[in-house]
Structures are given as C-alpha cells and as structure tokens.
Motif scaffolding. Structure first.
Motif, PDB file in Angstrom:
ATOM      1  N   PHE A  22     -16.013   5.803  -7.919  1.00 22.09           N
ATOM      2  CA  PHE A  22     -14.953   6.121  -8.869  1.00 22.09           C
ATOM      3  C   PHE A  22     -13.806   6.887  -8.204  1.00 22.09           C
ATOM      4  O   PHE A  22     -12.628   6.532  -8.344  1.00 22.09           O
ATOM      5  CB  PHE A  22     -15.515   6.929 -10.037  1.00 22.09           C
ATOM      6  CG  PHE A  22     -14.529   7.171 -11.146  1.00 22.09           C
ATOM      7  CD1 PHE A  22     -14.488   6.327 -12.249  1.00 22.09           C
ATOM      8  CD2 PHE A  22     -13.634   8.234 -11.092  1.00 22.09           C
ATOM      9  CE1 PHE A  22     -13.576   6.544 -13.276  1.00 22.09           C
ATOM     10  CE2 PHE A  22     -12.717   8.450 -12.108  1.00 22.09           C
ATOM     11  CZ  PHE A  22     -12.688   7.600 -13.201  1.00 22.09           C
ATOM     12  N   ASP A  23     -14.128   7.954  -7.502  1.00 23.50           N
ATOM     13  CA  ASP A  23     -13.080   8.797  -6.926  1.00 23.50           C
ATOM     14  C   ASP A  23     -12.239   8.046  -5.896  1.00 23.50           C
ATOM     15  O   ASP A  23     -11.038   8.310  -5.762  1.00 23.50           O
ATOM     16  CB  ASP A  23     -13.706  10.036  -6.281  1.00 23.50           C
ATOM     17  CG  ASP A  23     -14.273  11.000  -7.309  1.00 23.50           C
ATOM     18  OD1 ASP A  23     -13.959  10.831  -8.515  1.00 23.50           O
ATOM     19  OD2 ASP A  23     -15.032  11.902  -6.932  1.00 23.50           O
ATOM     20  N   ALA A  24     -12.865   7.121  -5.183  1.00 21.41           N
ATOM     21  CA  ALA A  24     -12.146   6.390  -4.134  1.00 21.41           C
ATOM     22  C   ALA A  24     -11.338   5.222  -4.682  1.00 21.41           C
ATOM     23  O   ALA A  24     -10.262   4.912  -4.152  1.00 21.41           O
ATOM     24  CB  ALA A  24     -13.135   5.889  -3.084  1.00 21.41           C
ATOM     25  N   GLN A  25     -11.818   4.593  -5.748  1.00 24.16           N
ATOM     26  CA  GLN A  25     -11.190   3.341  -6.174  1.00 24.16           C
ATOM     27  C   GLN A  25     -10.505   3.404  -7.536  1.00 24.16           C
ATOM     28  O   GLN A  25      -9.702   2.527  -7.851  1.00 24.16           O
ATOM     29  CB  GLN A  25     -12.243   2.222  -6.177  1.00 24.16           C
ATOM     30  CG  GLN A  25     -12.792   1.939  -4.779  1.00 24.16           C
ATOM     31  CD  GLN A  25     -13.841   0.864  -4.759  1.00 24.16           C
ATOM     32  OE1 GLN A  25     -14.320   0.413  -5.799  1.00 24.16           O
ATOM     33  NE2 GLN A  25     -14.224   0.426  -3.574  1.00 24.16           N
ATOM     34  N   ILE A  26     -10.775   4.402  -8.331  1.00 21.48           N
ATOM     35  CA  ILE A  26     -10.128   4.532  -9.640  1.00 21.48           C
ATOM     36  C   ILE A  26      -9.119   5.669  -9.653  1.00 21.48           C
ATOM     37  O   ILE A  26      -7.981   5.502 -10.113  1.00 21.48           O
ATOM     38  CB  ILE A  26     -11.179   4.741 -10.754  1.00 21.48           C
ATOM     39  CG1 ILE A  26     -12.144   3.559 -10.804  1.00 21.48           C
ATOM     40  CG2 ILE A  26     -10.487   4.909 -12.105  1.00 21.48           C
ATOM     41  CD1 ILE A  26     -11.488   2.225 -11.095  1.00 21.48           C
ATOM     42  N   VAL A  27      -9.498   6.820  -9.152  1.00 21.46           N
ATOM     43  CA  VAL A  27      -8.602   7.985  -9.189  1.00 21.46           C
ATOM     44  C   VAL A  27      -7.227   7.697  -8.577  1.00 21.46           C
ATOM     45  O   VAL A  27      -6.202   8.057  -9.179  1.00 21.46           O
ATOM     46  CB  VAL A  27      -9.264   9.197  -8.505  1.00 21.46           C
ATOM     47  CG1 VAL A  27      -8.256  10.334  -8.342  1.00 21.46           C
ATOM     48  CG2 VAL A  27     -10.465   9.672  -9.317  1.00 21.46           C
ATOM     49  N   PRO A  28      -7.134   7.036  -7.403  1.00 21.49           N
ATOM     50  CA  PRO A  28      -5.801   6.805  -6.828  1.00 21.49           C
ATOM     51  C   PRO A  28      -4.891   5.936  -7.695  1.00 21.49           C
ATOM     52  O   PRO A  28      -3.664   6.024  -7.582  1.00 21.49           O
ATOM     53  CB  PRO A  28      -6.109   6.104  -5.492  1.00 21.49           C
ATOM     54  CG  PRO A  28      -7.499   6.510  -5.157  1.00 21.49           C
ATOM     55  CD  PRO A  28      -8.200   6.597  -6.471  1.00 21.49           C
ATOM     56  N   LEU A  29      -5.475   5.128  -8.558  1.00 22.02           N
ATOM     57  CA  LEU A  29      -4.670   4.250  -9.417  1.00 22.02           C
ATOM     58  C   LEU A  29      -4.061   5.002 -10.595  1.00 22.02           C
ATOM     59  O   LEU A  29      -3.070   4.535 -11.180  1.00 22.02           O
ATOM     60  CB  LEU A  29      -5.534   3.102  -9.948  1.00 22.02           C
ATOM     61  CG  LEU A  29      -6.053   2.093  -8.916  1.00 22.02           C
ATOM     62  CD1 LEU A  29      -7.075   1.153  -9.555  1.00 22.02           C
ATOM     63  CD2 LEU A  29      -4.910   1.289  -8.320  1.00 22.02           C
TER      64      LEU A  29
END
Length: 242
Positions: free
Chosen positions: A100-107
C-alpha cells in the motif's frame, strides 16, 4: 466385442490418458511458476515500477486495488477521472496491504476501489485448522486498507468478494462449503466498515444467478468475471464515483 472394437477402445483410452496428462502437466507448470514467482517477489513491489506517478494535475484519480479480480477490471470511461490499476494476480490480503505505502500513497488517489480476499479464503480447505485465523486476518487486513486510504482522504469503494462459478471437477477436492461460508462472513463484515466516505458495492446483486453463483455469461472462468461482467459492475461504480 471383436478385435477391431477392442483396438479402437484402447486407442481412445490412450488418447484420453495423453490428453489428461498434458492438461495436468500444464496446470502443474502454471502453479509451479506462480509459486516460484511469489518466492522471487513475494509482495510485488516492482510490478508497477515502470509506470509514471500521476498526481492531481491529471484530474481525479481512481485506483483499482487488490488481486487478479482487481487487476482484470476494465476501467470505465468517466470524464475527469483517470483510472489506475494496482491489482496483482494470486495475492492475498496480506500481500496487497504490504504494498500500500509503495503503490497507493504516492498516487494520492481520490478514490480507491478494493477487491480482495478470495485468495485468503480459498486456502481454508487446505488448512482447515487455521480457518478462524485466516478469516480474522482477512478482515483485519481489509480494514487496515480502508484506514490507510481514509488517512489519504480517499473515498473508498469496498466491493464484496465476487461470487464464483460452479465448482469444476478438478477443484472439488480443494473447495468446500466452509470456503463459501467464509466468503459470506467476510462480505457481511465489509458492511460494518461502511461509513464516512466508505461505501460497499454489493457485487453479488450484479454478478450472481438465482443460486448465488457467478452467472455463466459473466464468467471468464471459475473465479474470474469477463469483460461483460465488469461493464455491468462499472454502471454501479460510476454512480458511486460521481
């Protein structure tokens, strides 16, 4: 039965045996590849490394997040909304949560559409002694996905675990009523998570037949809907996003 008939019967049995062995080999190879791919990259953090990071300048961002059922979701055409897919096949809720933190947060998405859970619960038949723990972990992981999404101020659309089709012959030894009961329990739990900016999309009312199974005309295979099914789901999804 004469010699010719016996010969034809034996030839037919041999062809059936060869066909079955070929099918079993293909299935075994597929599972072996999936197992070793998971060992090499257990979470899938590199799956979307080559894709550009979007931001609010691209318009409203909606993310499909979860397992293969999310990965195969055909995005609708909704003006002003950019759909991004972050689904990875065969993943459990623990794996999905871990990225989640790597692939959702940046979006920084405006909407997160979550479809996950089947890969946890279908393992119950293999590990019946761990049934309660599997269900509890599945619920906890989904709840944490919702919590983290809300921390990003994202609207969350929780889709209930999709119904499956009629259990095929080769899956019967690895499927039971306990799996179906677990799916039902988790789906009921998802409604408890509904609240401020968290809504539940009840997939069964759209995808299932009178027996509660995935409609044959909506099925790509036993576990996966086809494009027609996603088109129907999108009608409800777009209404929720609007």
């Amino acid at each position: 039965m004469n010699l010719k008939q016996i010969t034809l019967l034996l030839a037919w049995a041999l062809l059936c045996s060869l066909g079955l062995n070929g099918w079993l080999y293909q299935r075994s190879e597929q599972y072996y590849r999936e197992l070793n791919e998971t060992r090499l990259n257990p979470i899938g953090l590199e799956a979307f490394a080559d894709q550009p990071i979007l931001n609010q300048a691209h318009g409203r961002i909606a993310v499909f997040y979860g397992d293969s059922r999310a990965a195969e979701w055909v995005a609708p055409d909704l003006p002003g909304v950019k759909f991004v897919n972050r689904g990875i096949g065969a993943q459990t809720t623990a794996q999905v949560l871990a990225r989640f933190d790597a692939q959702i947060v940046p979006l920084r998405p405006d909407v997160v559409v979550i479809q996950v859970g089947i890969n946890d619960l279908k393992a119950i038949e293999l590990f019946p002694q761990r049934r309660d723990a599997i269900i509890a972990d599945c619920k906890e992981n989904i709840a944490e996905m919702v919590r983290r999404s809300r921390m990003l101020r994202s609207r969350v659309i929780l889709t209930t675990i999709f119904p499956h089709g009629s259990v095929p012959f080769e899956r019967i030894p690895f499927w039971s009523e306990d799996v179906d009961l677990a799916i039902r329990e988790v789906n009921q739990y998802l409604h408890i998570l509904a609240g401020d900016q968290v809504v539940v999309l009840e997939s069964a009312t759209i995808l299932s037949d009178s027996q509660g199974l995935l409609r044959p005309d909506y099925a790509r295979d036993f576990l996966h809907p086809n494009d027609t099914a996603y088109t129907e789901l999108n009608k409800e999804l777009m209404s929720m996003i609007r």
